[in-house]
Design a protein around this motif. Structure first.
Motif, PDB file in Angstrom:
ATOM      1  N   ILE A   1       0.857  -1.134   0.060  1.00 19.11           N
ATOM      2  CA  ILE A   1       0.167   0.080   0.096  1.00 19.11           C
ATOM      3  C   ILE A   1       0.810   1.138   0.038  1.00 19.11           C
ATOM      4  O   ILE A   1       0.649   2.318  -0.678  1.00 19.11           O
ATOM      5  CB  ILE A   1      -0.903   0.174   1.151  1.00 19.11           C
ATOM      6  CG1 ILE A   1      -2.120  -1.237   0.785  1.00 19.11           C
ATOM      7  CG2 ILE A   1      -1.637   1.375   1.341  1.00 19.11           C
ATOM      8  CD1 ILE A   1      -2.832  -1.419   2.085  1.00 19.11           C
ATOM      9  N   SER A   2       1.865   1.222   1.063  1.00 22.24           N
ATOM     10  CA  SER A   2       2.723   2.261   0.691  1.00 22.24           C
ATOM     11  C   SER A   2       3.461   2.627  -0.746  1.00 22.24           C
ATOM     12  O   SER A   2       3.635   3.869  -1.150  1.00 22.24           O
ATOM     13  CB  SER A   2       4.005   2.167   1.764  1.00 22.24           C
ATOM     14  OG  SER A   2       4.936   1.406   1.582  1.00 22.24           O
ATOM     15  N   ASN A   3       3.963   1.598  -1.251  1.00 25.09           N
ATOM     16  CA  ASN A   3       4.470   1.793  -2.552  1.00 25.09           C
ATOM     17  C   ASN A   3       3.490   2.092  -3.586  1.00 25.09           C
ATOM     18  O   ASN A   3       4.058   3.128  -4.501  1.00 25.09           O
ATOM     19  CB  ASN A   3       4.991   0.245  -3.177  1.00 25.09           C
ATOM     20  CG  ASN A   3       6.174  -0.092  -2.372  1.00 25.09           C
ATOM     21  OD1 ASN A   3       6.952   0.515  -1.624  1.00 25.09           O
ATOM     22  ND2 ASN A   3       6.298  -1.555  -2.551  1.00 25.09           N
ATOM     23  N   LEU A   4       2.098   1.895  -3.382  1.00 26.63           N
ATOM     24  CA  LEU A   4       1.256   2.426  -4.474  1.00 26.63           C
ATOM     25  C   LEU A   4       0.894   3.751  -4.320  1.00 26.63           C
ATOM     26  O   LEU A   4       0.931   4.810  -4.890  1.00 26.63           O
ATOM     27  CB  LEU A   4      -0.062   1.581  -4.057  1.00 26.63           C
ATOM     28  CG  LEU A   4      -0.215   0.267  -4.727  1.00 26.63           C
ATOM     29  CD1 LEU A   4      -1.513  -0.306  -4.410  1.00 26.63           C
ATOM     30  CD2 LEU A   4      -0.036   0.102  -6.120  1.00 26.63           C
TER      31      LEU A   4
ATOM     32  N   LYS B   1      -0.696  25.531   4.680  1.00 26.17           N
ATOM     33  CA  LYS B   1      -0.753  24.796   5.582  1.00 26.17           C
ATOM     34  C   LYS B   1      -0.868  23.142   4.950  1.00 26.17           C
ATOM     35  O   LYS B   1      -0.575  23.144   3.680  1.00 26.17           O
ATOM     36  CB  LYS B   1      -2.259  24.942   6.109  1.00 26.17           C
ATOM     37  CG  LYS B   1      -2.357  26.294   7.023  1.00 26.17           C
ATOM     38  CD  LYS B   1      -3.680  26.219   7.603  1.00 26.17           C
ATOM     39  CE  LYS B   1      -3.693  27.668   8.067  1.00 26.17           C
ATOM     40  NZ  LYS B   1      -4.297  27.956   9.379  1.00 26.17           N
ATOM     41  N   SER B   2      -0.458  22.246   5.866  1.00 26.62           N
ATOM     42  CA  SER B   2      -0.499  20.827   5.463  1.00 26.62           C
ATOM     43  C   SER B   2      -1.778  20.466   4.810  1.00 26.62           C
ATOM     44  O   SER B   2      -2.005  19.590   4.050  1.00 26.62           O
ATOM     45  CB  SER B   2      -0.351  20.097   6.609  1.00 26.62           C
ATOM     46  OG  SER B   2      -1.378  19.866   7.705  1.00 26.62           O
ATOM     47  N   SER B   3      -2.991  21.091   4.930  1.00 28.85           N
ATOM     48  CA  SER B   3      -4.108  20.605   4.221  1.00 28.85           C
ATOM     49  C   SER B   3      -4.097  20.970   2.903  1.00 28.85           C
ATOM     50  O   SER B   3      -4.730  20.183   2.150  1.00 28.85           O
ATOM     51  CB  SER B   3      -5.273  21.562   4.725  1.00 28.85           C
ATOM     52  OG  SER B   3      -5.129  22.977   4.544  1.00 28.85           O
ATOM     53  N   ALA B   4      -3.172  21.753   2.290  1.00 26.09           N
ATOM     54  CA  ALA B   4      -3.062  21.682   1.030  1.00 26.09           C
ATOM     55  C   ALA B   4      -2.560  20.745   0.275  1.00 26.09           C
ATOM     56  O   ALA B   4      -2.634  20.072  -0.621  1.00 26.09           O
ATOM     57  CB  ALA B   4      -2.083  23.077   0.485  1.00 26.09           C
ATOM     58  N   ILE B   5      -1.302  20.016   0.992  1.00 32.52           N
ATOM     59  CA  ILE B   5      -0.547  18.540   0.713  1.00 32.52           C
ATOM     60  C   ILE B   5      -1.967  17.670   0.770  1.00 32.52           C
ATOM     61  O   ILE B   5      -1.847  16.696   0.036  1.00 32.52           O
ATOM     62  CB  ILE B   5       0.698  18.534   1.538  1.00 32.52           C
ATOM     63  CG1 ILE B   5       1.507  19.512   1.494  1.00 32.52           C
ATOM     64  CG2 ILE B   5       1.352  17.132   1.032  1.00 32.52           C
ATOM     65  CD1 ILE B   5       2.160  19.859   0.346  1.00 32.52           C
ATOM     66  N   GLN B   6      -2.560  17.562   1.918  1.00 33.27           N
ATOM     67  CA  GLN B   6      -3.380  16.669   2.165  1.00 33.27           C
ATOM     68  C   GLN B   6      -4.765  16.503   0.911  1.00 33.27           C
ATOM     69  O   GLN B   6      -4.811  15.403   0.592  1.00 33.27           O
ATOM     70  CB  GLN B   6      -4.435  16.733   3.320  1.00 33.27           C
ATOM     71  CG  GLN B   6      -3.693  16.582   4.701  1.00 33.27           C
ATOM     72  CD  GLN B   6      -4.421  17.071   5.866  1.00 33.27           C
ATOM     73  OE1 GLN B   6      -5.699  17.262   5.855  1.00 33.27           O
ATOM     74  NE2 GLN B   6      -3.825  17.371   7.064  1.00 33.27           N
TER      75      GLN B   6
ATOM     76  N   LYS C   1      -7.095  12.010  -3.149  1.00 38.27           N
ATOM     77  CA  LYS C   1      -7.619  11.327  -4.084  1.00 38.27           C
ATOM     78  C   LYS C   1      -7.219  10.102  -4.014  1.00 38.27           C
ATOM     79  O   LYS C   1      -7.781   8.969  -4.009  1.00 38.27           O
ATOM     80  CB  LYS C   1      -7.434  11.974  -5.450  1.00 38.27           C
ATOM     81  CG  LYS C   1      -7.857  10.879  -6.616  1.00 38.27           C
ATOM     82  CD  LYS C   1      -7.629  11.745  -8.152  1.00 38.27           C
ATOM     83  CE  LYS C   1      -7.965  10.721  -9.075  1.00 38.27           C
ATOM     84  NZ  LYS C   1      -7.443  11.321 -10.382  1.00 38.27           N
ATOM     85  N   LYS C   2      -5.978   9.812  -3.834  1.00 36.00           N
ATOM     86  CA  LYS C   2      -5.233   8.488  -3.784  1.00 36.00           C
ATOM     87  C   LYS C   2      -5.520   7.483  -2.562  1.00 36.00           C
ATOM     88  O   LYS C   2      -5.717   6.561  -2.521  1.00 36.00           O
ATOM     89  CB  LYS C   2      -3.537   8.553  -3.987  1.00 36.00           C
ATOM     90  CG  LYS C   2      -3.012   7.071  -4.339  1.00 36.00           C
ATOM     91  CD  LYS C   2      -3.575   6.537  -5.510  1.00 36.00           C
ATOM     92  CE  LYS C   2      -2.770   5.246  -5.829  1.00 36.00           C
ATOM     93  NZ  LYS C   2      -3.216   4.459  -6.970  1.00 36.00           N
TER      94      LYS C   2
ATOM     95  N   LEU D   1      -7.260   3.916  -2.175  1.00 34.65           N
ATOM     96  CA  LEU D   1      -6.538   2.715  -1.412  1.00 34.65           C
ATOM     97  C   LEU D   1      -7.446   2.431  -0.346  1.00 34.65           C
ATOM     98  O   LEU D   1      -7.041   1.475   0.258  1.00 34.65           O
ATOM     99  CB  LEU D   1      -5.170   3.333  -0.972  1.00 34.65           C
ATOM    100  CG  LEU D   1      -4.038   3.604  -2.172  1.00 34.65           C
ATOM    101  CD1 LEU D   1      -2.737   4.186  -1.309  1.00 34.65           C
ATOM    102  CD2 LEU D   1      -3.832   2.213  -2.868  1.00 34.65           C
ATOM    103  N   GLY D   2      -8.671   3.119  -0.191  1.00 36.47           N
ATOM    104  CA  GLY D   2      -9.401   2.702   0.842  1.00 36.47           C
ATOM    105  C   GLY D   2      -9.475   3.093   2.125  1.00 36.47           C
ATOM    106  O   GLY D   2      -9.888   2.863   3.333  1.00 36.47           O
ATOM    107  N   PHE D   3      -8.586   4.201   2.450  1.00 37.15           N
ATOM    108  CA  PHE D   3      -8.534   5.090   3.680  1.00 37.15           C
ATOM    109  C   PHE D   3      -9.846   5.910   3.785  1.00 37.15           C
ATOM    110  O   PHE D   3     -10.446   6.439   2.898  1.00 37.15           O
ATOM    111  CB  PHE D   3      -7.198   6.156   3.658  1.00 37.15           C
ATOM    112  CG  PHE D   3      -5.933   5.207   3.636  1.00 37.15           C
ATOM    113  CD1 PHE D   3      -5.464   5.255   5.024  1.00 37.15           C
ATOM    114  CD2 PHE D   3      -5.219   4.682   2.553  1.00 37.15           C
ATOM    115  CE1 PHE D   3      -4.194   4.412   5.060  1.00 37.15           C
ATOM    116  CE2 PHE D   3      -4.075   3.968   2.630  1.00 37.15           C
ATOM    117  CZ  PHE D   3      -3.643   3.948   3.882  1.00 37.15           C
TER     118      PHE D   3
END
Length: 189
Positions: A37-40, A63-68, A73-74, A78-80
């Protein structure tokens, strides 16, 4: 302690990553699933267009929300679950939430935490690790942190959070320091 090296392929990787896993869990199907999962996620982050978006978002004052929002989407694919609530309901500080959570296997899950400016200055990497340690529903952590932090006015590099976080996390995977966190993947963007 088992330290798994960064993926080595012909492709040039934009983000860095380092994994640590407790010896007892290294050869389990559970860790193999977590690592896949980390590799994907890493493959997604290394797409040219995604790397460009993250570079734009990884600027002073953002803010970190921009990165979030770029990662969202990914992670959903991946089911998170975004900001899963109720994982800490048995604690006085029951309002804790990870950025993302995914149940895996029968007894575990993965937390994803995305950090930016306060990664090392406010020990957010330690807080994220602690959250995973006390979460009875997760034993794995993906921690996304900047490779470099730049100062607002000058643009001067004022920190290298990824290197610091890898150093902090490595010591927690010496057998004498084991916690309930079975494995971690630190991803530097």
């Amino acid at each position: 302690m088992v330290r798994q090296n960064e993926m080595k392929t012909e492709m040039k990787y934009w983000c860095n990553h380092q994994s640590f896993v407790q010896e007892k869990w290294r050869d389990t199907i559970q860790w193999q699933n977590v690592y896949e999962i980390s590799n994907l996620l890493i493959q997604y982050l290394n797409k040219k267009e995604i790397a460009a978006q993250i570079s734009v978002a990884n600027q002073p004052g953002v803010k970190s929300s921009a990165i979030q929002s770029i990662v969202l989407k990914k992670t959903i694919e991946l089911g998170f679950i975004d900001e899963s609530k109720g994982l800490f309901s048995d604690y006085k500080n029951s309002r804790l939430r990870p950025d993302y959570y995914k149940k895996i296997g029968g007894d575990s899950g993965i937390l994803i935490e995305v950090e930016r400016g306060k990664t090392n200055q406010n020990n957010m990497d330690s807080l994220d690790f602690w959250k995973c340690h006390i979460c009875k529903y997760a034993h794995y952590l993906f921690l996304l942190v900047p490779k470099k932090l730049r100062q607002n006015q000058s643009g001067k590099i004022v920190g290298r959070p990824y290197q610091t976080v890898v150093s902090h996390m490595e010591t927690l995977f010496y057998p004498e320091n084991y916690t309930s966190v079975r494995g971690i993947v630190v991803i530097g963007y």
